[in-house]
Design a protein around this motif. Structure first.
Motif, PDB file in Angstrom:
ATOM      1  N   ASP A  38       0.826  -1.210   0.000  1.00 50.53           N
ATOM      2  CA  ASP A  38       0.000   0.000   0.000  1.00 50.53           C
ATOM      3  C   ASP A  38       0.860   1.259   0.000  1.00 50.53           C
ATOM      4  N   ARG A  39       1.907   1.268   0.811  1.00 51.38           N
ATOM      5  CA  ARG A  39       2.818   2.415   0.827  1.00 51.38           C
ATOM      6  C   ARG A  39       3.445   2.640  -0.538  1.00 51.38           C
ATOM      7  N   GLN A  42       0.846   4.148  -2.827  1.00 49.43           N
ATOM      8  CA  GLN A  42       0.561   5.531  -2.463  1.00 49.43           C
ATOM      9  C   GLN A  42       1.670   6.466  -2.911  1.00 49.43           C
ATOM     10  N   ARG A  43       2.904   6.027  -2.794  1.00 49.70           N
ATOM     11  CA  ARG A  43       4.024   6.873  -3.225  1.00 49.70           C
ATOM     12  C   ARG A  43       4.064   7.002  -4.738  1.00 49.70           C
ATOM     13  N   ASP A  45       1.366   7.022  -6.612  1.00 48.13           N
ATOM     14  CA  ASP A  45       0.288   7.981  -6.889  1.00 48.13           C
ATOM     15  C   ASP A  45       0.708   9.399  -6.531  1.00 48.13           C
ATOM     16  N   LEU A  46       1.398   9.567  -5.420  1.00 52.13           N
ATOM     17  CA  LEU A  46       1.856  10.888  -4.999  1.00 52.13           C
ATOM     18  C   LEU A  46       2.813  11.495  -6.020  1.00 52.13           C
ATOM     19  N   CYS A  68       8.887  10.142  -1.877  1.00 51.70           N
ATOM     20  CA  CYS A  68       8.961   9.107  -2.913  1.00 51.70           C
ATOM     21  C   CYS A  68      10.324   8.431  -2.971  1.00 51.70           C
TER      22      CYS A  68
END
Length: 75
Positions: A38-39, A42-43, A45-46, A68
């Motif tokens: 998940d991390r 998320q990174r 996507d960020l 990132c």
């Protein structure tokens, strides 16, 4: 009853099946792997968010680069 089978008597469930003493340890790493994945997502996507949207979130491009650059196991 031998000394080897004594610990397993505690592990007999209500249904009469014996559970592995390592059953709890097998679940923890799966949750940890899921958190790491998940991390990672998320990174990713960020990293794709536009600069004007980052300003709306209160983030700078330097903050995003720093986040990132972390590996997936770093919080």
């Amino acid at each position: 009853m031998t000394a080897r089978s004594a610990p397993y008597t505690v592990l007999v469930s209500r249904f009469g099946r014996r559970q592995s003493p390592f059953m709890i340890l097998r679940r923890v790493p799966l949750r940890l792997l899921g958190r790491w994945y998940d991390r990672h997502l998320q990174r990713l996507d960020l990293a794709e968010i536009d600069e004007h949207l980052l300003r709306d979130l209160g983030l700078t491009p330097e903050n995003v680069r720093r986040e990132c650059a972390k590996t997936f196991w770093q919080a």
